[in-house]
Scaffold this motif. Structure first.
Motif, PDB file in Angstrom:
ATOM      1  N   ALA A 179      53.061  10.824 -14.353  1.00  0.00           N
ATOM      2  CA  ALA A 179      51.796  11.455 -14.748  1.00  0.00           C
ATOM      3  C   ALA A 179      51.905  12.974 -14.791  1.00  0.00           C
ATOM      4  O   ALA A 179      51.163  13.628 -15.511  1.00  0.00           O
ATOM      5  CB  ALA A 179      50.691  11.052 -13.775  1.00  0.00           C
ATOM      6  N   LEU A 231      51.664  14.696 -11.869  1.00  0.00           N
ATOM      7  CA  LEU A 231      50.958  15.177 -10.674  1.00  0.00           C
ATOM      8  C   LEU A 231      51.949  15.588  -9.592  1.00  0.00           C
ATOM      9  O   LEU A 231      51.602  16.321  -8.671  1.00  0.00           O
ATOM     10  CB  LEU A 231      50.012  14.099 -10.142  1.00  0.00           C
ATOM     11  N   ARG A 247      53.097   8.949 -10.093  1.00  0.00           N
ATOM     12  CA  ARG A 247      52.558  10.312 -10.117  1.00  0.00           C
ATOM     13  C   ARG A 247      53.542  11.285 -10.758  1.00  0.00           C
ATOM     14  O   ARG A 247      53.140  12.284 -11.348  1.00  0.00           O
ATOM     15  CB  ARG A 247      52.203  10.768  -8.698  1.00  0.00           C
ATOM     16  N   PRO A 269      50.300  17.748 -16.394  1.00  0.00           N
ATOM     17  CA  PRO A 269      49.766  16.457 -16.858  1.00  0.00           C
ATOM     18  C   PRO A 269      49.050  16.556 -18.198  1.00  0.00           C
ATOM     19  O   PRO A 269      49.183  15.671 -19.034  1.00  0.00           O
ATOM     20  CB  PRO A 269      48.768  16.070 -15.764  1.00  0.00           C
ATOM     21  N   ARG A 270      48.286  17.634 -18.410  1.00  0.00           N
ATOM     22  CA  ARG A 270      47.438  17.682 -19.604  1.00  0.00           C
ATOM     23  C   ARG A 270      48.229  17.799 -20.891  1.00  0.00           C
ATOM     24  O   ARG A 270      47.706  17.554 -21.961  1.00  0.00           O
ATOM     25  CB  ARG A 270      46.441  18.849 -19.484  1.00  0.00           C
ATOM     26  N   VAL A 322      48.947  11.482 -21.302  1.00  0.00           N
ATOM     27  CA  VAL A 322      48.918  10.260 -20.505  1.00  0.00           C
ATOM     28  C   VAL A 322      47.483  10.055 -20.014  1.00  0.00           C
ATOM     29  O   VAL A 322      46.686  10.987 -20.003  1.00  0.00           O
ATOM     30  CB  VAL A 322      49.850  10.335 -19.276  1.00  0.00           C
ATOM     31  N   SER A 323      47.177   8.831 -19.652  1.00  0.00           N
ATOM     32  CA  SER A 323      45.898   8.529 -19.018  1.00  0.00           C
ATOM     33  C   SER A 323      46.187   7.813 -17.714  1.00  0.00           C
ATOM     34  O   SER A 323      47.248   7.213 -17.579  1.00  0.00           O
ATOM     35  CB  SER A 323      45.053   7.613 -19.889  1.00  0.00           C
ATOM     36  N   MET A 324      45.230   7.869 -16.813  1.00  0.00           N
ATOM     37  CA  MET A 324      45.483   7.206 -15.533  1.00  0.00           C
ATOM     38  C   MET A 324      44.215   6.561 -15.016  1.00  0.00           C
ATOM     39  O   MET A 324      43.123   7.120 -15.138  1.00  0.00           O
ATOM     40  CB  MET A 324      46.017   8.235 -14.533  1.00  0.00           C
TER      41      MET A 324
END
Lengths: 273, 377
Positions: B50, B52, B47, B72-73, B77-79
């Protein structure tokens, strides 16, 4: 042995069905009586031999509307709508914060908010009137709406926080990973998912404001809301007028609930609490 | 595609330390697995990568770009979440297209990419459905499709297979791995399942109590565990551990385990000499103990001991013996189906070339410590 278990099974069913019927009757009888008598003709109403009236008329409703109920209904709707707008504008952000963040004093704050409802309206009524006169809010719909907001706000905060808590936080986090900020994630993900629950909260707020009689009577003189109008005008009138008044009270609330009901149960095939 | 570097990451939640100083370099295009028991800090680490969570100390670098405090944006990255986090109010198509819509891709490009991802994950015929009409496995595919459609720099996966049933899990394991090879995205995969880690990871980082215990290829982790935790966490049945006292004599070493003695060849002399008279932890995997008649011809250095059969697990493909040697139980794994009478006496051989010796205090492997010191310097 088997026979007796079958008997038991059906006996159970019958008892449960009986209890359900009893409960439904308990709720529905007053409605049916007041609706029937609201439209009963004068002679049928007073005739000692007739239990269920045979002749119906719109006369009583018409009379009430002419006496000022139309204006009172409009006032009530305005007050209820303003109450929903203000209490949601203030309550949703608070509910969201309670649902999604951990902060110092969170539990104390929650308790304080519920504690607000502890004071009887009676106690704050007189100071409220004096305050409103000073502020020039007395006998205004905004004034009533503000008082109703104060009553509805704790409820909106607590309910909306549990609705927002019911939307899994991963859904919002996924939105933030895939390109939104927290505000965007709230409006495009959490809000649509919370909508059925929030609709329910709006209905409850509406009904609370629609039904509230005491504060409305104290704060208004000429701009009566419906319950205040009925309390001051119709209560001196004959019984069938009272039943008609009761019907006017119930009817819009019933329509509102029926329309909104489908939003309560499902939306997109999912159910949030 | 980018390489990822974690430098001294620390994360506290109140008084508990979730991540306690993690350094990790992840290569471009690599599939790395963070493996550990629940509560070891692996999900928190993910996280933090990411965005978060913000670390209390340390830095996260994507290439030479410091992303530690970026939302995050802005990280590309993708999760894939454990619960998939598919948005229930959007159809499958809109779920997959959403990240592209936010990034304002042209409509035709969105359509092309969604179809490409759907094809890759074999969900093309599901695009018009709502998530609640899908099975768990299908939802999982949607979550992966959504994650790869933006062509992220880093793909993060948080136990994506743990909610699937056993058969589907095995299938998705190989599919995800193949997919990653095809699109060559740097992938960080969190799991507590050692089999997943061993089969999917190019490298594995084993974590415990907020710290990385060992980083290495799956075979390194398995054959050369750095400490007792790694040795015990990876491998089923678990490695056998017992305490033994080291006695160095002329040109041989004896490990005295009270129930039996093991004679080690003098190859071990350099590492064990300084432990003469001290107690160490000895570890040996169940498949490196051979009952009479089952020793492979290649195994040269054997040490025979005797025990009583206490319990037999007949798995069909393997037979697992629980052998009582007096004060402890040794677990022995034999490939194939074999019959053993409970209570009967069995002679088994410990394969001395696959024995592990750990320091009693620090629990660090004595055999592979020296190697790693050479590697890291």
């Amino acid at each position: 042995m088997e026979e007796s278990s079958i008997v038991k099974y059906y006996l159970r069913k019958i008892i449960i069905a009986g209890l359900v019927i009893l409960a439904v009757l308990w709720v529905i009888t007053p409605f049916v009586i007041s609706i029937l008598y609201a439209f009963a003709s004068k002679t049928d109403y007073y005739s000692p031999n007739i239990l269920i009236p045979l002749h119906y008329t719109l006369e009583h409703i018409q009379k009430l509307l002419d006496l000022g109920a139309t204006r009172a209904i409009i006032n009530s709707v305005i007050v209820a709508v303003i109450t929903i707008i203000i209490s949601f504008a203030l309550g949703l952000p608070a509910g969201y914060a309670f649902a999604k963040f951990v902060f110092r004093g969170k539990d104390t704050l929650k308790l304080l908010i519920i504690g607000l409802r502890m004071f009887p309206i009676l106690v704050i009524a007189v100071p409220l009137v004096t305050l409103y006169i000073k502020l020039g809010l007395n006998d205004s719909l905004l004034g009533v709406a503000l008082a109703h907001t104060a009553m509805a706000l704790p409820f909106v905060i607590i309910i909306s926080s549990s609705i927002f808590a019911g939307v899994p936080k991963e859904l919002e986090e996924a939105a933030m990973i895939f390109g939104l900020d927290r505000k965007g994630a709230f409006f495009r993900i959490t809000m649509p998912l919370a909508l059925p629950g929030l609709t329910a909260a709006a209905i409850f707020t509406f009904i609370m404001s629609w039904n509230e009689v005491f504060i409305a009577s104290v704060l208004t003189l000429t701009n009566r809301t419906l319950p205040a109008f009925i309390l001051t005008s119709a209560m001196a009138a004959p019984d069938f007028i009272k039943f008609a008044a009761g019907f006017i009270m119930i009817f819009p609330a019933m329509v509102f609930v029926f329309i909104a009901r489908k939003y309560l149960i499902t939306m997109w095939g999912i159910t949030l609490k | 595609m980018v390489d990822v570097h974690l430098k001294g990451i620390v994360k506290r939640f109140g008084k508990t330390i979730a991540v306690n100083g993690i350094d990790l370099d992840i290569r471009d295009g690599e599939f790395i697995v963070l493996l550990g028991p629940s509560g070891c800090g692996k999900t928190t680490t993910l996280r933090i990568i990411a965005g978060l969570e913000k670390p209390d100390e340390g830095r996260v670098l994507f290439g030479d770009r410091d992303v530690t405090y970026l939302p995050p944006r802005e990280r590309n990255v993708s999760m894939v979440f454990q619960s998939y986090a598919i948005w229930p109010h959007m159809k499958v198509y809109d779920n997959i297209a959403f990240p592209l819509k936010i990034k304002k891709f042209p409509k035709e490009e969105i359509d092309k990419r969604v179809k490409w991802a759907a094809e890759l994950l074999q969900i093309s015929e599901l695009l018009d459905r709502y998530p609640h009409q899908l099975s768990g496995g299908q939802r999982q595919r949607v979550a992966v499709a959504r994650a790869i459609v933006v062509e992220p720099d880093v793909l993060l996966m948080d136990e994506p297979l743990s909610n699937l049933d056993a058969l589907l899990r095995v299938k998705m394991r190989s599919e995800l791995k193949k997919l990653q090879r095809r699109i060559k995205v740097t992938t960080i995969y969190v799991t507590h399942d050692q089999v997943e880690a061993m089969t999917m990871g190019d490298r594995i980082a084993v974590m415990n109590k907020g710290k990385i215990q060992q980083v290495g290829r799956p075979d390194e982790i398995y054959l050369k565990p750095a400490n007792v935790f790694v040795a015990g966490f990876v491998g089923t049945p678990q490695m056998n551990f017992f305490d033994a006292t080291v006695e160095v004599k002329d040109d041989e070493i004896i490990l005295d385990a009270s129930d039996f003695k093991v004679r080690l060849p003098k190859d071990y002399l350099p590492v064990l000499q300084e432990y003469n008279g001290k107690t160490v932890i000895v570890g040996i995997r169940p498949e490196h103990i051979y009952p009479e008649g089952h020793a492979p011809t290649t195994a040269k250095k054997l040490s025979w001991i005797e025990g009583t059969v206490d319990f037999v697990e007949a798995l069909g493909s393997d037979t697992i013996l629980h052998l009582n040697t007096g004060s402890m139980i040794l677990v022995v794994k034999i490939s194939g189906s074999h019959h053993y009478e409970i209570g009967s006496k069995v002679k088994v051989a410990l394969d001395l070339s696959n024995i592990h010796v750990f320091d009693k205090e620090s629990q660090v492997s004595l055999l592979y410590k020296k190697q790693r010191e050479v590697q890291s310097s």
